[in-house]
Design a protein around this motif. Structure first.
Motif, short mmCIF file in Angstrom:
data_model
loop_
_atom_site.label_atom_id
_atom_site.label_comp_id
_atom_site.label_asym_id
_atom_site.label_seq_id
_atom_site.Cartn_x
_atom_site.Cartn_y
_atom_site.Cartn_z
N PRO A 136 0.80 -1.23 0.00
CA PRO A 136 0.00 0.00 0.00
C PRO A 136 0.83 1.27 0.00
CG PRO A 136 -0.86 -1.56 1.60
CD PRO A 136 0.44 -2.12 1.12
N ASP A 137 1.92 1.31 0.75
CA ASP A 137 2.70 2.54 0.85
C ASP A 137 3.28 2.94 -0.50
OD1 ASP A 137 3.96 4.59 2.68
OD2 ASP A 137 5.75 3.73 1.74
N ARG A 138 3.87 1.98 -1.21
CA ARG A 138 4.46 2.28 -2.51
C ARG A 138 3.38 2.54 -3.57
NH1 ARG A 138 8.84 -1.97 -4.25
NH2 ARG A 138 8.89 -0.48 -6.01
N ILE A 139 2.24 1.90 -3.41
CA ILE A 139 1.13 2.15 -4.33
C ILE A 139 0.68 3.61 -4.23
CG2 ILE A 139 -1.32 1.66 -4.76
CD1 ILE A 139 -0.75 -1.25 -4.16
N VAL A 140 0.55 4.10 -3.00
CA VAL A 140 0.15 5.50 -2.80
C VAL A 140 1.20 6.43 -3.39
CG1 VAL A 140 -0.28 7.28 -1.07
CG2 VAL A 140 -1.24 4.99 -0.76
N GLN A 141 2.49 6.11 -3.19
CA GLN A 141 3.55 6.93 -3.75
C GLN A 141 3.49 6.95 -5.28
OE1 GLN A 141 7.41 5.80 -2.28
NE2 GLN A 141 6.78 5.82 -0.13
N GLN A 142 3.23 5.79 -5.87
CA GLN A 142 3.16 5.71 -7.33
C GLN A 142 1.99 6.53 -7.88
OE1 GLN A 142 3.03 1.73 -8.91
NE2 GLN A 142 2.53 2.40 -11.00
N ILE A 143 0.84 6.43 -7.22
CA ILE A 143 -0.33 7.19 -7.69
C ILE A 143 -0.11 8.68 -7.54
CG2 ILE A 143 -2.76 7.66 -7.20
CD1 ILE A 143 -3.15 4.73 -6.63
N LEU A 144 0.53 9.11 -6.43
CA LEU A 144 0.80 10.53 -6.24
C LEU A 144 1.79 11.06 -7.27
CD1 LEU A 144 1.02 10.75 -2.33
CD2 LEU A 144 -0.84 11.53 -3.82
N ALA A 145 2.73 10.21 -7.69
CA ALA A 145 3.75 10.65 -8.65
C ALA A 145 3.26 10.57 -10.09
CB ALA A 145 5.01 9.81 -8.49
N SER A 146 2.17 9.86 -10.33
CA SER A 146 1.69 9.65 -11.70
C SER A 146 0.91 10.87 -12.19
CB SER A 146 0.79 8.42 -11.75
OG SER A 146 0.20 8.29 -13.03
N PRO A 147 1.06 11.23 -13.47
CA PRO A 147 0.25 12.31 -14.02
C PRO A 147 -1.18 11.89 -14.34
CG PRO A 147 1.67 11.41 -15.71
CD PRO A 147 2.04 10.70 -14.45
N HIS A 148 -1.46 10.59 -14.17
CA HIS A 148 -2.78 10.07 -14.53
C HIS A 148 -3.65 9.92 -13.28
CE1 HIS A 148 -0.89 9.29 -18.36
NE2 HIS A 148 -0.02 8.48 -17.79
N GLU A 174 -12.13 1.63 17.50
CA GLU A 174 -11.87 2.16 18.83
C GLU A 174 -10.39 2.18 19.18
OE1 GLU A 174 -12.40 -2.24 18.93
OE2 GLU A 174 -13.49 -0.52 18.09
N ASP A 175 -9.55 1.55 18.32
CA ASP A 175 -8.12 1.49 18.60
C ASP A 175 -7.38 2.74 18.13
OD1 ASP A 175 -8.31 -0.98 19.77
OD2 ASP A 175 -8.22 -2.00 17.83
N GLY A 176 -8.08 3.70 17.58
CA GLY A 176 -7.45 4.95 17.17
C GLY A 176 -7.16 4.95 15.68
N PRO A 177 -6.52 6.02 15.21
CA PRO A 177 -6.22 6.17 13.79
C PRO A 177 -5.39 5.01 13.26
CG PRO A 177 -5.83 8.22 14.98
CD PRO A 177 -6.04 7.16 16.00
N GLY A 178 -5.61 4.69 11.94
CA GLY A 178 -4.85 3.62 11.31
C GLY A 178 -3.63 4.17 10.61
N SER A 179 -3.04 3.33 9.76
CA SER A 179 -1.84 3.70 9.01
C SER A 179 -2.04 3.33 7.55
CB SER A 179 -0.61 2.98 9.58
OG SER A 179 -0.76 1.58 9.38
N ILE A 180 -1.11 3.77 6.72
CA ILE A 180 -1.21 3.48 5.29
C ILE A 180 -1.15 1.97 5.05
CG2 ILE A 180 -0.03 3.77 3.06
CD1 ILE A 180 0.78 6.51 3.88
N GLY A 181 -0.46 1.26 5.90
CA GLY A 181 -0.37 -0.19 5.75
C GLY A 181 -1.72 -0.88 5.87
N ASP A 182 -2.70 -0.20 6.50
CA ASP A 182 -4.04 -0.79 6.62
C ASP A 182 -4.88 -0.59 5.37
OD1 ASP A 182 -3.52 -1.54 9.26
OD2 ASP A 182 -4.07 0.45 9.99
N LEU A 183 -4.36 0.14 4.40
CA LEU A 183 -5.14 0.47 3.21
C LEU A 183 -5.34 -0.75 2.32
CD1 LEU A 183 -6.41 2.74 1.43
CD2 LEU A 183 -4.15 2.99 0.37
N ASP A 184 -6.57 -0.99 1.90
CA ASP A 184 -6.89 -2.07 0.95
C ASP A 184 -7.25 -1.41 -0.39
OD1 ASP A 184 -7.68 -4.25 -0.45
OD2 ASP A 184 -9.34 -4.81 0.84
N VAL A 185 -6.30 -1.46 -1.29
CA VAL A 185 -6.48 -0.77 -2.58
C VAL A 185 -7.63 -1.37 -3.37
CG1 VAL A 185 -5.37 -0.18 -4.76
CG2 VAL A 185 -4.05 -0.11 -2.63
N LEU A 186 -7.78 -2.68 -3.30
CA LEU A 186 -8.84 -3.33 -4.07
C LEU A 186 -10.23 -2.92 -3.61
CD1 LEU A 186 -7.47 -6.96 -4.59
CD2 LEU A 186 -7.49 -5.04 -6.18
#
Length: 461
Positions: A245-257, A303-315
């Motif tokens: 997930p972390d690298r996926i987010v980086q790739q999408i942010l860097a992409s012009p699409h 209830e456990d508080g904020p999550g992290s990017i690692g919890d992201l399910d792209v699908l």
């Protein structure tokens, strides 16, 4: 009184010396010839006006409520029947006028009257029966067509049996020579007529090049397929689910699409299409720890508080992929995009293998030219004009775009890109520095990457 008596006496003397001039039949015949010449002018002008009148203009007037335009449209629907009725009437009056003139002048001048009648009627019919009415009709086709349509429509109904018989005879004779007439051929040729009118308008300076390109491109959408304008799979940016997930987010942010296909294992295994806005919403929900965030089943809950990017399910936010055949016509694909309210489709061949992708923007660019935004401004333009007059072109540039930019006419029947055209004509994969000449141009391979011709220098011969 003496002068009046002398004039009367001279007229009487003339009438007595030439009894033909005193015959009322002479003047009736002369008047008949004059009437027939007027009818000849009417038929000639009507033929020119009704054939030259623009059906598009007549239709526009009919839509605005013009009854005369509607009658003119009905008259011109069957052009073969209309021309047959007009020619029948025109030939009858011309032949009858010539016969009366011959009889009249023969009475006056004897045998030499035949030659005089031929010369005189030829001049009268040519000037007053053909050139004059046709010149006026060609200058004012629609107004004249509106005025003559009711009379011509009546004549068509009167002459219908004779015209039908003549038409059968003509088609039979043409059939003996293998010629087949199609009454709907003018409808099928409408696109060619429009394209020809646009090209002619451009050559005469009435239509700008940009307007010509847009209009002709719009007409071509029916005859062009998705395969011709799609982005090839080698140029498609895709997301591999295995990078995390972390690298996926980086790739999408860097992409012009804004939309990227997601695959797993190999690029043929497309799982979905991720929109950057959908991913941003999901990422915001995950980081805030809201209910429904992805990746919460076996661990932390809301209830456990904020999550992290690692919890992201792209699908979770990936939309179902939309596949289209590469042979789909562009106009049909554009309508399908609008119907589905979608701008993105993956292109597959007849075996289901991924060929590339196409977007609504790709189709629109075929009409209006290249569309750029703030992410495209720094992109290298695929075409560069050099001071020597040569043109430096990216191999992946389509032939259609090159023709549009340079106003050339390179053929695009066998290849879509400039590199493909060179490979097709050379019947080989050329090496750097090789030069070819075909279709009136010189092609030099400037750069090559592996088996792909990436840059060429082109110069008209």
């Amino acid at each position: 009184m003496t002068a009046d008596n002398d004039a009367t006496a001279r007229i009487a003397t003339l009438m007595d010396s030439d009894p033909i001039l005193a015959d009322s039949a002479f003047w009736i015949t002369a008047g008949g010839i004059l009437l027939l010449l007027m009818l000849s002018a009417f038929f000639s002008g009507s033929e020119t006006a009704l054939t030259a009148a623009s059906r598009a203009k007549l239709k526009a007037q009919a839509d605005r409520g013009s009854g005369a335009a509607e009658r003119a449209m009905r008259v011109t629907e069957d052009s073969e029947r209309m021309i047959g009725a007009i020619l029948l009437g025109n030939n009858v009056v011309n032949i009858l006028a010539a016969s009366l003139a011959t009889a009249l002048l023969t009475r006056l001048f004897g045998d030499s009257g035949v030659a005089l009648a031929t010369l005189g009627m030829t001049a009268l019919v040519l000037i007053f029966g053909e050139v004059l009415p046709k010149t006026y009709a060609i200058a004012n086709p629609e107004p004249v067509a509106l005025r003559v349509a009711p009379v011509i429509g009546l004549l068509i109904r009167i002459f219908a049996p004779i015209v039908s018989l003549v038409r059968m005879m003509v088609r039979g004779l043409l059939g003996l020579f293998g010629v087949r007439t199609d009454p709907d051929s003018h409808i099928l040729a409408l696109r060619e007529e429009i394209a020809g009118a646009i090209a002619l308008g451009h050559s005469e300076g009435a239509v700008e090049k940009e307007d010509r390109d847009r209009l002709l491109a719009t007409l071509d959408l029916t005859h062009r397929t998705v395969e011709e304008v799609m982005r090839h799979r080698s140029q498609v940016e895709m997301i591999d689910m295995g990078i995390g997930p972390d690298r996926i987010v980086q790739q999408i942010l860097a992409s012009p699409h804004s939309r990227l296909p997601v695959y797993s294992g190999n690029v043929e295994n497309i799982l979905g299409v991720v929109h950057a806005k959908d991913l941003l919403r999901e990422l915001h929900r995950v980081l805030r720890g809201e209910d429904g965030a992805a990746g919460r089943e076996g661990g932390a809950g809301a209830e456990d508080g904020p999550g992290s990017i690692g919890d992201l399910d792209v699908l979770r936010v990936a939309r179902k992929p939309y596949f289209v055949p590469e042979t789909t016509p562009l106009d049909e694909q554009m309508r399908e995009f609008l119907r589905r309210r979608s701008h993105f489709a993956l292109v597959v061949d007849e075996y289901g293998s991924l060929r590339g992708l196409i977007t609504l923007e790709d189709i629109l660019e075929e009409i209006v030219g290249e569309i750029t935004d703030e992410f495209d401004l720094d992109a290298e333009h695929p075409l560069k004009r050099l001071e020597t007059g040569d043109v430096l072109v990216e191999g992946a540039m389509t032939i259609r775009d090159l023709n549009r930019a340079m106003d050339w006419a390179l053929p695009d029947d066998e290849a879509n890109t400039v590199a493909g055209l060179v490979i097709h004509e050379a019947q080989m994969i050329p090496a750097e520095g090789q030069v070819f000449s075909f279709h009136g141009f010189r092609f030099e391979v400037v750069q090559k990457r592996e088996n792909r011709v990436s840059r060429l220098r082109i110069r008209p011969l």
